[in-house]
Write a protein that holds these residues in place. Sequence first.
Motif, PDB file in Angstrom:
ATOM      1  N   GLY A  11       1.161 -13.853   5.243  1.00  0.00           N
ATOM      2  CA  GLY A  11       1.119 -13.685   3.800  1.00  0.00           C
ATOM      3  C   GLY A  11       0.082 -12.667   3.404  1.00  0.00           C
ATOM      4  O   GLY A  11       0.326 -11.774   2.623  1.00  0.00           O
ATOM      5  N   LEU A  12      -1.031 -12.779   4.054  1.00  0.00           N
ATOM      6  CA  LEU A  12      -2.137 -11.906   3.671  1.00  0.00           C
ATOM      7  C   LEU A  12      -1.844 -10.452   3.958  1.00  0.00           C
ATOM      8  O   LEU A  12      -2.371  -9.578   3.299  1.00  0.00           O
ATOM      9  CB  LEU A  12      -3.408 -12.308   4.422  1.00  0.00           C
ATOM     10  N   LEU A  13      -1.001 -10.198   4.930  1.00  0.00           N
ATOM     11  CA  LEU A  13      -0.852  -8.809   5.340  1.00  0.00           C
ATOM     12  C   LEU A  13       0.059  -8.046   4.408  1.00  0.00           C
ATOM     13  O   LEU A  13      -0.232  -6.934   4.028  1.00  0.00           O
ATOM     14  CB  LEU A  13      -0.362  -8.771   6.773  1.00  0.00           C
ATOM     15  N   THR A  14       1.142  -8.679   4.024  1.00  0.00           N
ATOM     16  CA  THR A  14       1.963  -8.018   3.019  1.00  0.00           C
ATOM     17  C   THR A  14       1.313  -8.181   1.662  1.00  0.00           C
ATOM     18  O   THR A  14       1.481  -7.366   0.787  1.00  0.00           O
ATOM     19  CB  THR A  14       3.373  -8.624   2.986  1.00  0.00           C
ATOM     20  N   ALA A  15       0.540  -9.231   1.551  1.00  0.00           N
ATOM     21  CA  ALA A  15      -0.087  -9.508   0.261  1.00  0.00           C
ATOM     22  C   ALA A  15      -1.019  -8.388  -0.155  1.00  0.00           C
ATOM     23  O   ALA A  15      -1.213  -8.147  -1.322  1.00  0.00           O
ATOM     24  CB  ALA A  15      -0.869 -10.812   0.328  1.00  0.00           C
ATOM     25  N   GLY A  16      -1.555  -7.718   0.810  1.00  0.00           N
ATOM     26  CA  GLY A  16      -2.488  -6.651   0.495  1.00  0.00           C
ATOM     27  C   GLY A  16      -1.900  -5.671  -0.487  1.00  0.00           C
ATOM     28  O   GLY A  16      -2.549  -5.272  -1.447  1.00  0.00           O
ATOM     29  N   PHE A  17      -0.670  -5.363  -0.255  1.00  0.00           N
ATOM     30  CA  PHE A  17      -0.010  -4.408  -1.116  1.00  0.00           C
ATOM     31  C   PHE A  17       0.070  -4.943  -2.548  1.00  0.00           C
ATOM     32  O   PHE A  17      -0.248  -4.266  -3.500  1.00  0.00           O
ATOM     33  CB  PHE A  17       1.382  -4.128  -0.573  1.00  0.00           C
ATOM     34  N   LEU A  18       0.469  -6.194  -2.630  1.00  0.00           N
ATOM     35  CA  LEU A  18       0.599  -6.807  -3.949  1.00  0.00           C
ATOM     36  C   LEU A  18      -0.742  -6.821  -4.664  1.00  0.00           C
ATOM     37  O   LEU A  18      -0.839  -6.519  -5.832  1.00  0.00           O
ATOM     38  CB  LEU A  18       1.130  -8.230  -3.810  1.00  0.00           C
ATOM     39  N   MET A 303     -13.053   3.939   5.709  1.00  0.00           N
ATOM     40  CA  MET A 303     -13.409   3.810   4.309  1.00  0.00           C
ATOM     41  C   MET A 303     -12.222   3.394   3.460  1.00  0.00           C
ATOM     42  O   MET A 303     -12.346   2.583   2.547  1.00  0.00           O
ATOM     43  CB  MET A 303     -13.986   5.117   3.803  1.00  0.00           C
ATOM     44  N   ASN A 304     -11.049   3.965   3.743  1.00  0.00           N
ATOM     45  CA  ASN A 304      -9.880   3.666   2.917  1.00  0.00           C
ATOM     46  C   ASN A 304      -8.739   3.062   3.728  1.00  0.00           C
ATOM     47  O   ASN A 304      -7.608   3.051   3.287  1.00  0.00           O
ATOM     48  CB  ASN A 304      -9.382   4.936   2.218  1.00  0.00           C
ATOM     49  N   ASP A 305      -9.050   2.554   4.883  1.00  0.00           N
ATOM     50  CA  ASP A 305      -7.998   2.172   5.802  1.00  0.00           C
ATOM     51  C   ASP A 305      -8.518   1.031   6.670  1.00  0.00           C
ATOM     52  O   ASP A 305      -9.675   1.074   7.079  1.00  0.00           O
ATOM     53  CB  ASP A 305      -7.697   3.392   6.686  1.00  0.00           C
ATOM     54  N   GLY A 306      -7.688   0.049   6.932  1.00  0.00           N
ATOM     55  CA  GLY A 306      -8.157  -1.046   7.761  1.00  0.00           C
ATOM     56  C   GLY A 306      -7.036  -1.613   8.610  1.00  0.00           C
ATOM     57  O   GLY A 306      -5.881  -1.589   8.208  1.00  0.00           O
ATOM     58  N   VAL A 307      -7.394  -2.108   9.791  1.00  0.00           N
ATOM     59  CA  VAL A 307      -6.387  -2.654  10.697  1.00  0.00           C
ATOM     60  C   VAL A 307      -6.884  -3.986  11.242  1.00  0.00           C
ATOM     61  O   VAL A 307      -8.068  -4.140  11.532  1.00  0.00           O
ATOM     62  CB  VAL A 307      -6.108  -1.677  11.867  1.00  0.00           C
ATOM     63  N   PHE A 308      -5.977  -4.934  11.338  1.00  0.00           N
ATOM     64  CA  PHE A 308      -6.290  -6.233  11.920  1.00  0.00           C
ATOM     65  C   PHE A 308      -5.721  -6.297  13.332  1.00  0.00           C
ATOM     66  O   PHE A 308      -4.535  -6.045  13.532  1.00  0.00           O
ATOM     67  CB  PHE A 308      -5.675  -7.338  11.054  1.00  0.00           C
ATOM     68  N   ILE A 340      -3.856  -3.366   7.210  1.00  0.00           N
ATOM     69  CA  ILE A 340      -4.189  -4.385   6.222  1.00  0.00           C
ATOM     70  C   ILE A 340      -3.567  -4.054   4.877  1.00  0.00           C
ATOM     71  O   ILE A 340      -3.065  -4.926   4.186  1.00  0.00           O
ATOM     72  CB  ILE A 340      -5.722  -4.543   6.119  1.00  0.00           C
ATOM     73  N   LEU A 341      -3.583  -2.805   4.498  1.00  0.00           N
ATOM     74  CA  LEU A 341      -2.913  -2.395   3.271  1.00  0.00           C
ATOM     75  C   LEU A 341      -1.834  -1.394   3.625  1.00  0.00           C
ATOM     76  O   LEU A 341      -2.003  -0.585   4.523  1.00  0.00           O
ATOM     77  CB  LEU A 341      -3.892  -1.732   2.297  1.00  0.00           C
ATOM     78  N   LYS A 342      -0.742  -1.448   2.877  1.00  0.00           N
ATOM     79  CA  LYS A 342       0.338  -0.519   3.196  1.00  0.00           C
ATOM     80  C   LYS A 342       0.101   0.850   2.583  1.00  0.00           C
ATOM     81  O   LYS A 342       0.630   1.839   3.037  1.00  0.00           O
ATOM     82  CB  LYS A 342       1.660  -1.095   2.712  1.00  0.00           C
ATOM     83  N   GLU A 343      -0.633   0.884   1.541  1.00  0.00           N
ATOM     84  CA  GLU A 343      -0.935   2.188   0.955  1.00  0.00           C
ATOM     85  C   GLU A 343      -2.437   2.405   0.993  1.00  0.00           C
ATOM     86  O   GLU A 343      -3.215   1.464   0.938  1.00  0.00           O
ATOM     87  CB  GLU A 343      -0.419   2.265  -0.483  1.00  0.00           C
ATOM     88  N   LYS A 344      -2.827   3.641   1.084  1.00  0.00           N
ATOM     89  CA  LYS A 344      -4.255   3.922   1.116  1.00  0.00           C
ATOM     90  C   LYS A 344      -4.864   3.708  -0.260  1.00  0.00           C
ATOM     91  O   LYS A 344      -4.237   3.973  -1.282  1.00  0.00           O
ATOM     92  CB  LYS A 344      -4.486   5.352   1.584  1.00  0.00           C
ATOM     93  N   SER A 345      -6.092   3.256  -0.263  1.00  0.00           N
ATOM     94  CA  SER A 345      -6.776   3.015  -1.524  1.00  0.00           C
ATOM     95  C   SER A 345      -7.227   4.332  -2.137  1.00  0.00           C
ATOM     96  O   SER A 345      -7.333   5.344  -1.471  1.00  0.00           O
ATOM     97  CB  SER A 345      -8.020   2.161  -1.276  1.00  0.00           C
TER      98      SER A 345
END
Lengths: 403, 326
Positions: A11-18, A303-308, A340-345
Amino acid sequence: MKRRNFIRQSGLLTAGFLLHQQMLQAYGSADAAKTISIGIIGCGDRGNGLGSVLNSMPEQFQLKAVCDVLAFRLDQAKKLDKKNNLRYEKDYRKILDDKTIDAVIIATPLHNHYEIAAAAINAGKHVYLEKTMTYDAEQSLALVKLTQQYPKQILQVGHQYRYTPLYFKVKEMIDKGYLGKVTQIDCRWDRNWNWRRPVPQGYTDKQVNWRMYKEYSGGLPAELLSHQVDFINWAFNTHPDEILGTGGIDYYKDGRETFDNVQAILRYNKEGMIGNFGATCGNEKDGYLFKLKGTKGTIQLLMNDGVFFPEKQTKKELETVDGVTGATKIEWNKEGGIPILKEKSKDGSWYALKEFYKSVTENSKPVSNVITGATTAFCVHLMNQSIYKHSIETWKPEYNLDK
Amino acid sequence: MLLVIFSAHRSVEWKRFAISGAAQGTTYSIIYYAEDSTVTKSLIDSELMSLDSSLSLYKPYSRINQFNNSIKGITLDKHLLQVVKKSIDTYKATNGLFDITVQPLVHAWGFGVTKSRYVPDAVAIKNILPCVSTKLLQLKGNRLSKSKPCVKIDLNGIAQGYSVDILAALLEKYGVKNYIVELGGEIRVKGRKQPSGEKMKIGIESPNEDAFENHLLQKIIELDKGAITTSGSYRKYYESKGQKITHLINPKTGYPQKNELISVTVYAKDAITADAYDNALMLMGLKQALAFVERRKDLAAYFVYKNANGSIADTASSAFLKLMNP
């Protein structure tokens, strides 16, 4: 393994986008009834950078004045003057005296932070104060005391990562236990250059390269590592209890006083964690590195990107199914991690200034406030004490502030 | 006697092979159990390439684009012929809710090859609707004709399912009997995991409207044959003036369909069938969709929907319940 693997807890992984979308919407819906007129005190790279972010937010901010003691800095700030209506001042008091200015950004050398921030608060301004909040612990305590007398004024500290969807998401993941028990944190902020700016004719090295001098700067811990220190304080709602640091002028023996190579170990007793914070000016391979290592997985942040990266056992648990039907699926990257996020911040400052606007207009406490700013300033203070004195420093009871 | 015992114990040396890659704007994954890696990634990829050059709107040279750009129609290749045939059947069976001539509408609503967030006005939709109807298509032999030049087709609601079937057929051709093929969340299964003999476990993704709920995986079903696909309104959408514009457009009205359904997962013997029906079921709404599936012996479906009070609930057709609780 491939993204056919399915994450029960994902949930958390797709949730990032939301989350990102929700945050944008939440910000976007803010009633633009009032724009905040604002001045920038300190027009170096950071001040000018924040200035261009302000200019991109015309519904929230109107940049009215810029201030710097150095003429060439004011000259550089001219590129912020889109409407040809900026005031240019050498003396920050003139900005504080201007009743039409609601708020100031303070992005001066560290040793000036306290003096100017205190003056701004006393002058009735809201303050966005660059990190690190103050030069030393004593000044932080004084600023906390002062702001308590002005509850209607906002003081936000420029630890902007607290506001980015990515770092916000990472905090969620920690809170929800996705990493398991975190025991180690590795942070670096390295570069392979002398960290100096060219000194224009007619100016002194101290004026431009103030980061090289102990009387003005907290060196690499204050200027760089404080962000990561602050994030750990926030994410785990904690502070270190014991700090062991070392360092030296190991490569650039060019007359500088602050160290070009530092390492500090921060021990967090309550969490049972060790944080390794290091920075060098003599190697850039790692650059910005931020890893949180837990029993269930590792989070690796840029800074703008993360991976689990799940640990072996976690991965096994995630692989209970052979396929997943759905409109979208978890995507694993080549290294076996999950973005972690599908789009960059966006740049962190954008989110931070949105929050500043919200705090000022709604009179709400920013996430990065005088208390959290002080807590991180205490950490930096102790790191530098330890690094310069080759001592082991411990957290002091007076650093425990009411939140 | 001894020999017989030996031969009985001479078991197959099972190996698990996994192939994955990118195709059709998404990813695919194939797992099969065999003695040897008879099917390779390059074999799969070249099959996918040939599917693209027939069915993909994203390839300017594709056969489907040739049809769309034509005035009167073209001769179809084998892929396009199969998919168009199935599309026409499904159009009839769904009373026009599944309609491949929806392309101009999909484009107008910004979900076509060029994406936009511009909401078309009523006049634009009204002008497009006369170009939208499978009745404007005539299939004779392998020639597909159109009654008007503006008739264009979009196979995105069925091509992935078909592609999954083609990949499954490719595996079969090379003697593979235990496999799972997945492309963009559309799945086809045959046989069992070897040597364990377990059925393949398929997770049905649940649309998680609350970002912080963990229960993404709503259900797991075990299969040893058939195909399963999902259509959902919960990811592909944009917002305009506070309205959610979903990619599920009703070809009859010309507008995105709003109802309580969040996702539909369909089980059928092959993926083209499951894929063809999932979008139409989404458009029907829960009550009608459930009744429709119950009438069809070849379909089973699982629905996630929003209750009147806003909470998320799920239900399934009786055949799908049997799949979940064998």
